[in-house]
Design a protein around this motif. Structure first.
Motif, PDB file in Angstrom:
ATOM      1  N   GLY A  44      -1.698 -11.789  13.473  1.00  0.00           N
ATOM      2  CA  GLY A  44      -2.051 -10.490  14.167  1.00  0.00           C
ATOM      3  C   GLY A  44      -0.836  -9.786  14.342  1.00  0.00           C
ATOM      4  O   GLY A  44      -0.978  -8.551  14.221  1.00  0.00           O
ATOM      5  N   ALA A  45       0.197 -10.367  14.447  1.00  0.00           N
ATOM      6  CA  ALA A  45       1.424  -9.328  14.664  1.00  0.00           C
ATOM      7  C   ALA A  45       1.883  -8.817  13.244  1.00  0.00           C
ATOM      8  O   ALA A  45       1.981  -7.645  13.313  1.00  0.00           O
ATOM      9  CB  ALA A  45       2.841 -10.400  15.085  1.00  0.00           C
ATOM     10  N   TRP A 100      -2.926 -25.205  19.399  1.00  0.00           N
ATOM     11  CA  TRP A 100      -1.833 -24.675  19.516  1.00  0.00           C
ATOM     12  C   TRP A 100      -1.242 -24.107  18.091  1.00  0.00           C
ATOM     13  O   TRP A 100      -0.848 -22.946  17.933  1.00  0.00           O
ATOM     14  CB  TRP A 100      -0.717 -25.242  20.369  1.00  0.00           C
ATOM     15  CG  TRP A 100      -0.967 -25.382  21.645  1.00  0.00           C
ATOM     16  CD1 TRP A 100      -1.396 -26.431  22.284  1.00  0.00           C
ATOM     17  CD2 TRP A 100      -0.846 -24.239  22.543  1.00  0.00           C
ATOM     18  NE1 TRP A 100      -1.602 -26.236  23.607  1.00  0.00           N
ATOM     19  CE2 TRP A 100      -1.263 -24.789  24.025  1.00  0.00           C
ATOM     20  CE3 TRP A 100      -0.571 -22.941  22.579  1.00  0.00           C
ATOM     21  CZ2 TRP A 100      -1.400 -24.146  25.108  1.00  0.00           C
ATOM     22  CZ3 TRP A 100      -0.670 -22.126  23.702  1.00  0.00           C
ATOM     23  CH2 TRP A 100      -0.970 -22.850  24.857  1.00  0.00           C
ATOM     24  N   LEU A 146      -3.651 -21.055  17.168  1.00  0.00           N
ATOM     25  CA  LEU A 146      -3.391 -20.075  18.008  1.00  0.00           C
ATOM     26  C   LEU A 146      -2.227 -19.423  17.492  1.00  0.00           C
ATOM     27  O   LEU A 146      -1.801 -18.265  17.416  1.00  0.00           O
ATOM     28  CB  LEU A 146      -3.167 -20.228  19.654  1.00  0.00           C
ATOM     29  CG  LEU A 146      -4.533 -20.646  20.078  1.00  0.00           C
ATOM     30  CD1 LEU A 146      -4.310 -21.385  21.618  1.00  0.00           C
ATOM     31  CD2 LEU A 146      -5.355 -19.402  20.034  1.00  0.00           C
ATOM     32  N   THR A 147      -0.993 -20.099  17.154  1.00  0.00           N
ATOM     33  CA  THR A 147       0.168 -19.598  16.536  1.00  0.00           C
ATOM     34  C   THR A 147      -0.188 -18.958  15.257  1.00  0.00           C
ATOM     35  O   THR A 147       0.422 -17.831  15.140  1.00  0.00           O
ATOM     36  CB  THR A 147       1.131 -20.837  16.504  1.00  0.00           C
ATOM     37  OG1 THR A 147       1.574 -21.498  17.769  1.00  0.00           O
ATOM     38  CG2 THR A 147       2.427 -20.154  15.919  1.00  0.00           C
ATOM     39  N   SER A 161      -6.138  -7.476  13.498  1.00  0.00           N
ATOM     40  CA  SER A 161      -5.449  -6.510  14.126  1.00  0.00           C
ATOM     41  C   SER A 161      -5.286  -5.247  13.024  1.00  0.00           C
ATOM     42  O   SER A 161      -4.990  -4.246  13.552  1.00  0.00           O
ATOM     43  CB  SER A 161      -3.936  -7.221  14.604  1.00  0.00           C
ATOM     44  OG  SER A 161      -3.271  -7.483  13.488  1.00  0.00           O
ATOM     45  N   ALA A 174      -1.698 -15.623  16.046  1.00  0.00           N
ATOM     46  CA  ALA A 174      -0.531 -14.822  16.741  1.00  0.00           C
ATOM     47  C   ALA A 174       0.335 -14.192  15.423  1.00  0.00           C
ATOM     48  O   ALA A 174       0.315 -12.972  15.602  1.00  0.00           O
ATOM     49  CB  ALA A 174       0.084 -15.411  17.738  1.00  0.00           C
ATOM     50  N   LEU A 175       0.714 -15.241  14.720  1.00  0.00           N
ATOM     51  CA  LEU A 175       1.508 -14.437  13.578  1.00  0.00           C
ATOM     52  C   LEU A 175       0.924 -13.550  12.764  1.00  0.00           C
ATOM     53  O   LEU A 175       1.395 -12.319  12.506  1.00  0.00           O
ATOM     54  CB  LEU A 175       2.156 -15.706  12.960  1.00  0.00           C
ATOM     55  CG  LEU A 175       3.251 -16.617  13.724  1.00  0.00           C
ATOM     56  CD1 LEU A 175       3.535 -17.732  12.744  1.00  0.00           C
ATOM     57  CD2 LEU A 175       4.382 -15.821  14.028  1.00  0.00           C
ATOM     58  N   GLY A 192      -6.253 -13.025  12.631  1.00  0.00           N
ATOM     59  CA  GLY A 192      -5.093 -12.378  13.059  1.00  0.00           C
ATOM     60  C   GLY A 192      -4.888 -11.178  12.391  1.00  0.00           C
ATOM     61  O   GLY A 192      -4.999 -10.184  12.976  1.00  0.00           O
TER      62      GLY A 192
END
Length: 129
Positions: free
Chosen positions: A14-15, A4, A7-8, A79, A11-12, A75
């Protein structure tokens, strides 16, 4: 728990990469004569330079934690750069009969991107080593 957190981190990263990509595209489109094609090329070449630098850093003995690597490489850079947009844009140029523009676009993204990755990797390895 580690999955997790990984993945976090992705995600951060990637954002942040997506927001940067959008900003690059807006900036490239705002320049007189500019377009989203330039934005894609700039994002792809910049991503190659950053990735080459990261690879060079690690190969020279620099330390990059697994989670930081995931955030940056998967990430952020995942992106920031975009192969699907590149493929669609080059195809559209070719379908419009703009073969020269399509060829230059493909060259700039693939060959220049590859060259920048290699150069930045070598430069960082030399600097850090």
């Amino acid at each position: 728990m580690s999955s997790w957190l990984n993945l976090t981190a992705i995600a951060l990263g990637g954002a942040a990469g997506a927001v940067c990509r959008y900003g690059i595209t807006l900036a490239a489109s705002a320049v007189p004569g500019g377009s989203s094609l330039w934005g894609t090329t700039i994002a792809n070449v910049l991503g190659c330079a950053i990735l080459g630098g990261v690879i060079g850093w690690v190969e020279a003995g620099g330390v990059l934690a697994e989670r930081a690597s995931l955030a940056l490489r998967v990430g952020f850079l995942g992106s920031l750069t975009t192969f699907s947009t590149f493929a669609a844009d080059s195809s559209l140029l070719a379908q419009q009969g703009r073969w020269g523009g399509s060829g230059i676009y493909v060259f700039a993204n693939l060959v220049v991107g590859w060259a920048v990755l290699m150069i930045s990797c070598s430069w960082i390895k030399g600097w850090a080593g």
